[in-house]
Design a protein around this motif. Structure first.
Motif, PDB file in Angstrom:
ATOM      1  N   VAL A   1       0.840  -1.202   0.000  1.00 51.94           N
ATOM      2  CA  VAL A   1       0.000   0.000   0.000  1.00 51.94           C
ATOM      3  C   VAL A   1       0.878   1.256   0.000  1.00 51.94           C
ATOM      4  O   VAL A   1       0.608   2.216  -0.730  1.00 51.94           O
ATOM      5  CB  VAL A   1      -0.957  -0.014   1.218  1.00 51.94           C
ATOM      6  N   LEU A   2       1.954   1.274   0.777  1.00 51.15           N
ATOM      7  CA  LEU A   2       2.839   2.442   0.828  1.00 51.15           C
ATOM      8  C   LEU A   2       3.546   2.671  -0.512  1.00 51.15           C
ATOM      9  O   LEU A   2       3.668   3.806  -0.969  1.00 51.15           O
ATOM     10  CB  LEU A   2       3.870   2.281   1.948  1.00 51.15           C
ATOM     11  N   VAL A   3       4.013   1.598  -1.120  1.00 47.26           N
ATOM     12  CA  VAL A   3       4.678   1.725  -2.425  1.00 47.26           C
ATOM     13  C   VAL A   3       3.700   2.271  -3.453  1.00 47.26           C
ATOM     14  O   VAL A   3       4.029   3.178  -4.229  1.00 47.26           O
ATOM     15  CB  VAL A   3       5.262   0.362  -2.866  1.00 47.26           C
ATOM     16  N   LEU A   4       2.502   1.746  -3.472  1.00 47.66           N
ATOM     17  CA  LEU A   4       1.479   2.203  -4.408  1.00 47.66           C
ATOM     18  C   LEU A   4       1.147   3.675  -4.179  1.00 47.66           C
ATOM     19  O   LEU A   4       1.039   4.460  -5.120  1.00 47.66           O
ATOM     20  CB  LEU A   4       0.224   1.341  -4.267  1.00 47.66           C
ATOM     21  N   ARG A   5       1.014   4.080  -2.908  1.00 47.47           N
ATOM     22  CA  ARG A   5       0.717   5.473  -2.594  1.00 47.47           C
ATOM     23  C   ARG A   5       1.830   6.403  -3.078  1.00 47.47           C
ATOM     24  O   ARG A   5       1.581   7.461  -3.646  1.00 47.47           O
ATOM     25  CB  ARG A   5       0.526   5.646  -1.085  1.00 47.47           C
TER      26      ARG A   5
END
Length: 137
Positions: A35-39
């Motif tokens: 989720v952090l990478v995608l954000r």
């Protein structure tokens, strides 16, 4: 005999309980990391779309080029203290860069009391030149 399998199940469930908790923890960390990478990727794209430029599009400018363009933007002459105030460098770094540029003949340093006036070649005040003409000719 029915109590033996129940005892084995109890022993096996106690042995695998910490492993199961660790596995669940790893899965949760993997999902949060994704989720952090995608954000971050979404933010990078939106920043590039807003500004229209990415950091890779900006031209590379050396420190010497930055100083000479700064002096050019100020009419070819600038006080050394004003150069120091215009850049994020120490006085020592600016002084070293100016000394290098003077050695290469790109600028002239003129002492005005306790200050230095930095002039691009050809932008020196007429009073600073000798009556014989410009130096080096």
């Amino acid at each position: 005999m029915a109590s033996a399998p129940n005892g084995v199940d109890a022993i096996l469930s106690q042995q695998f309980q910490p492993h199961l908790a660790a596995l669940v923890g790893l899965v949760v960390l993997a999902v949060l990391g994704g989720v952090l990478v995608l954000r971050n990727r979404i933010e990078d794209r939106s920043t590039t779309q807003v500004t229209g430029r990415s950091s890779q599009d900006e031209p590379f400018v050396t420190d010497r080029e930055r100083i000479t363009s700064l002096i050019t933007e100020n009419g070819g002459r600038m006080k050394q203290a004003d150069i120091v105030d215009s850049v994020d460098w120490s006085k020592a770094k600016v002084s070293r860069l100016l000394a290098d540029l003077e050695t290469e003949g790109e600028i002239t340093k003129l002492r005005l009391g306790r200050e230095n006036l930095i002039c691009l070649r050809g932008h020196e005040p007429p009073a600073s030149q000798s009556p014989e003409g410009p130096r080096g000719k």
